[in-house]
Design a protein around this motif. Structure first.
Motif, short mmCIF file in Angstrom:
data_model
loop_
_atom_site.label_atom_id
_atom_site.label_comp_id
_atom_site.label_asym_id
_atom_site.label_seq_id
_atom_site.Cartn_x
_atom_site.Cartn_y
_atom_site.Cartn_z
N THR A 191 -18.39 -6.06 7.31
CA THR A 191 -17.63 -7.10 6.89
C THR A 191 -17.35 -6.94 5.32
OG1 THR A 191 -18.91 -8.79 8.46
CG2 THR A 191 -17.78 -9.70 6.48
N SER A 192 -18.53 -6.49 4.38
CA SER A 192 -18.22 -6.32 3.04
C SER A 192 -17.34 -5.24 2.73
CB SER A 192 -19.71 -5.92 2.54
OG SER A 192 -19.47 -5.65 1.11
N ILE A 193 -17.18 -4.28 3.36
CA ILE A 193 -16.11 -3.26 3.10
C ILE A 193 -14.82 -3.73 3.67
CG2 ILE A 193 -15.17 -0.96 3.67
CD1 ILE A 193 -18.05 -0.22 4.04
N ALA A 194 -14.50 -4.56 4.75
CA ALA A 194 -13.33 -5.05 5.04
C ALA A 194 -12.89 -5.94 4.21
CB ALA A 194 -13.49 -5.66 6.64
N ILE A 195 -13.75 -6.94 3.58
CA ILE A 195 -13.24 -7.97 2.75
C ILE A 195 -12.81 -7.05 1.71
CG2 ILE A 195 -14.16 -9.74 0.96
CD1 ILE A 195 -15.88 -10.60 3.35
N SER A 196 -13.59 -6.22 1.13
CA SER A 196 -12.95 -5.43 -0.20
C SER A 196 -11.84 -4.90 0.09
CB SER A 196 -14.15 -4.30 -0.63
OG SER A 196 -13.79 -3.51 -1.71
N ILE A 197 -11.36 -4.21 1.07
CA ILE A 197 -10.00 -3.59 1.40
C ILE A 197 -8.86 -4.53 1.58
CG2 ILE A 197 -8.89 -2.36 3.20
CD1 ILE A 197 -11.37 -1.23 3.97
N LEU A 198 -9.19 -5.83 1.97
CA LEU A 198 -8.30 -6.85 2.01
C LEU A 198 -8.00 -7.24 0.89
CD1 LEU A 198 -9.27 -8.81 5.49
CD2 LEU A 198 -7.39 -7.18 4.96
N LYS A 199 -9.06 -7.37 -0.20
CA LYS A 199 -8.81 -7.95 -1.26
C LYS A 199 -7.87 -6.98 -2.11
CE LYS A 199 -12.86 -10.83 -2.20
NZ LYS A 199 -13.97 -11.27 -2.90
N HIS A 200 -8.13 -5.79 -1.95
CA HIS A 200 -7.14 -4.67 -2.78
C HIS A 200 -5.96 -4.68 -2.20
CE1 HIS A 200 -6.46 -0.85 -4.56
NE2 HIS A 200 -5.80 -0.59 -3.39
N LEU A 201 -5.63 -4.91 -1.15
CA LEU A 201 -4.32 -4.96 -0.36
C LEU A 201 -3.64 -6.05 -0.93
CD1 LEU A 201 -5.01 -3.85 3.09
CD2 LEU A 201 -3.94 -2.32 1.32
N GLN A 202 -4.48 -7.10 -0.97
CA GLN A 202 -3.82 -8.70 -1.66
C GLN A 202 -3.39 -8.62 -2.89
OE1 GLN A 202 -6.63 -12.00 -1.57
NE2 GLN A 202 -5.15 -13.27 -0.71
N ASP A 203 -4.17 -7.68 -3.77
CA ASP A 203 -3.86 -7.55 -5.25
C ASP A 203 -3.07 -6.42 -5.63
OD1 ASP A 203 -5.41 -9.52 -5.62
OD2 ASP A 203 -7.28 -8.29 -5.88
N ASP A 204 -2.43 -5.66 -4.52
CA ASP A 204 -1.64 -4.41 -4.53
C ASP A 204 -0.26 -4.91 -5.10
OD1 ASP A 204 -0.42 -2.07 -4.54
OD2 ASP A 204 -0.13 -2.18 -2.46
N SER A 205 -0.02 -4.83 -6.50
CA SER A 205 1.22 -5.12 -7.33
C SER A 205 2.27 -4.34 -6.94
CB SER A 205 0.99 -4.83 -8.81
OG SER A 205 0.61 -3.33 -8.96
N SER A 206 2.26 -3.09 -6.33
CA SER A 206 3.36 -2.26 -5.94
C SER A 206 4.05 -2.73 -4.71
CB SER A 206 3.05 -0.82 -5.55
OG SER A 206 2.04 -0.90 -4.56
N GLY A 207 3.42 -3.34 -3.85
CA GLY A 207 3.73 -4.05 -2.57
C GLY A 207 4.22 -3.28 -1.59
N VAL A 208 3.37 -1.89 -1.42
CA VAL A 208 3.77 -0.97 -0.50
C VAL A 208 2.53 -0.63 0.50
CG1 VAL A 208 5.32 0.28 -2.13
CG2 VAL A 208 2.81 0.81 -1.94
N ALA A 209 1.62 -1.75 0.54
CA ALA A 209 0.67 -1.76 1.47
C ALA A 209 1.30 -1.63 2.91
CB ALA A 209 -0.33 -2.58 1.21
N MET A 210 0.70 -0.75 3.49
CA MET A 210 1.10 -0.57 5.07
C MET A 210 0.73 -1.84 6.04
SD MET A 210 1.53 3.47 5.73
CE MET A 210 0.05 3.62 5.44
N GLN A 211 1.48 -2.12 6.94
CA GLN A 211 0.83 -3.17 7.92
C GLN A 211 -0.28 -2.59 8.56
OE1 GLN A 211 2.18 -6.02 7.98
NE2 GLN A 211 1.09 -7.12 9.85
N ASP A 212 -0.40 -1.16 9.06
CA ASP A 212 -1.38 -0.88 9.77
C ASP A 212 -2.64 -0.90 9.04
OD1 ASP A 212 0.29 -0.20 11.86
OD2 ASP A 212 0.42 2.21 11.07
N MET A 213 -2.63 -0.81 7.78
CA MET A 213 -3.86 -0.97 6.71
C MET A 213 -4.28 -2.44 7.00
SD MET A 213 -3.09 0.83 3.33
CE MET A 213 -2.61 2.63 3.38
N TRP A 214 -3.60 -3.48 6.80
CA TRP A 214 -3.74 -4.84 7.06
C TRP A 214 -4.49 -5.07 8.38
CZ3 TRP A 214 -3.87 -8.57 3.30
CH2 TRP A 214 -3.27 -8.33 2.09
N GLU A 215 -3.82 -4.61 9.46
CA GLU A 215 -4.18 -4.89 10.84
C GLU A 215 -5.70 -4.21 11.07
OE1 GLU A 215 -2.70 -4.40 15.45
OE2 GLU A 215 -1.44 -4.04 13.83
N SER A 216 -5.86 -3.08 10.51
CA SER A 216 -6.92 -2.42 10.82
C SER A 216 -8.29 -2.99 10.12
CB SER A 216 -7.00 -0.90 10.65
OG SER A 216 -5.95 -0.12 11.05
N ALA A 217 -8.11 -3.12 8.90
CA ALA A 217 -9.17 -3.86 7.99
C ALA A 217 -9.37 -5.51 8.61
CB ALA A 217 -8.62 -4.16 6.49
#
Length: 354
Positions: A38-64
């Motif tokens: 849970t802790s690592i998944a939340i950390s990944i989602l926060k990182h993707l949420q703060d991604d300023s480039s906006g290029v985070a892949m949909q697969d990353m969101w779904e897996s985390a």
């Protein structure tokens, strides 16, 4: 040109790091270390949420997000799944449909349906049926300048219809027993006409069976009249539970229809037997079936993620086996055999006789 090359390299390196973290969280999940997952998944989602480039892949969101949903369920926090998803996605519509359905099914299985109707309605509303897919537009804010821009979302028809089925058939018609509301929603929703007719037939059959059952138990006698009143009270109680009365929600956890059970079973990460009761019929899902279903789901998920690697390994093994068979065949037919070997012992024996 060097700057562009450096940027591409940096993005590729960042993607590798994120995928590595996702694999670690999945390993924790498989090893039943749910707090760490849970802790690592939340950390990944926060990182993707703060991604300023906006290029985070949909697969990353779904897996985390899938790791987060399953870990929260194992920690006994199923009623908190939908709120957690809402906090890490800019809009309910941006949540992957499979993640959303898994979270909803987990929460229903725990007997808590509070907030599910509003959550599903927010997801389903606002989509327009286009050329073989659904399209929606949401407003997102740019963190650099604080301005907003329109983001276009695309969803497959099959994925949208899966959510529609859970909302209309499972939630409204079955759990809340409001078949009329479900039929009305299907009539007004933006659906392919063939699918609309199919859902309408199913809901009408549920309405007819409900009416037939009610007519059988209703009679002028006081006992049957009291029974009808009790049925009415149950229906009213289901509506109250939708508005946030969690104390009454537990009694609906054991009334999930078989179709919902079929949806939940493949993604159920539980290690205890589950008892489901439908009227006078009781079903028991053993822990062995649950573990086996989880194993099949995990194998399928790993196969999808590592499909190229698995194919390469299989191809290597097949090539090695083929080479070994060819060598064995050549060795067998390259051995020189003396054609007179079978005759010589007879000739020697004849000489000795003389």
């Amino acid at each position: 040109m060097n700057t562009a090359t450096m940027s591409i390299t940096t993005d590729a390196s960042a993607d590798k790091i994120i995928w590595k973290q996702i694999e670690v969280s999945e390993s924790y999940l498989v090893c039943s270390m749910y707090e760490e997952a849970t802790s690592i998944a939340i950390s990944i989602l926060k990182h993707l949420q703060d991604d300023s480039s906006g290029v985070a892949m949909q697969d990353m969101w779904e897996s985390a997000a899938m790791v987060l949903v399953q870990s929260l369920n194992q920690l006994g926090r199923a009623p908190d799944i939908l709120n957690q998803l809402r906090s890490y996605f800019t809009s309910v519509k941006t949540i992957p449909s499979q993640v959303l359905l898994t979270g909803v099914c987990f929460q229903i299985a725990e007997g808590s349906i509070s907030g599910i109707r509003e959550f599903l309605e927010e997801f389903l509303n606002g989509w327009n049926l286009g050329d073989g897919q659904y399209v929606a537009v949401i407003a997102e804010a740019k963190k650099e300048c604080g301005s907003k821009y329109n983001k276009h979302l695309v969803l497959g028809i099959d994925e949208y219809l899966e959510v529609v089925e859970v909302y209309a058939v499972t939630l409204l018609a079955t759990l809340l027993k409001d078949v009329d509301l479900a039929i009305s929603w299907v009539e007004n929703a933006s659906l392919p006409e063939e699918n609309r007719q199919g859902l309408r037939r199913r809901l009408n059959s549920m309405h007819c069976s409900k009416s037939a059952k009610f007519s059988q138990v209703s009679s002028p006698t006081s006992d049957n009249a009291a029974y009808s009143v009790n049925e009415q009270n149950v229906c009213e109680g289901s509506h109250k539970s939708l508005n946030g009365k969690d104390s009454d929600n537990r009694k609906y956890g054991s009334k999930i229809v078989p179709r919902l059970a079929e949806r939940i079973e493949p993604c159920f990460w539980c290690f205890r037997a589950i008892n489901l009761k439908f009227g006078n019929t009781k079903f028991v899902i053993s822990s062995g079936k649950i573990i086996l279903s989880c194993l099949f789901l995990f194998i399928y998920y790993v196969y999808r993620r590592k499909q190229a690697t698995i194919k390469r390994m299989v191809r290597t093994q097949v090539t090695a086996m083929k080479r070994a068979l060819v060598d064995l065949w050549q060795l067998a037919f390259s051995y020189e055999v003396n054609p007179l070997a079978a005759v010589q012992p007879i000739a020697a024996a004849a000489n000795q006789g003389r």
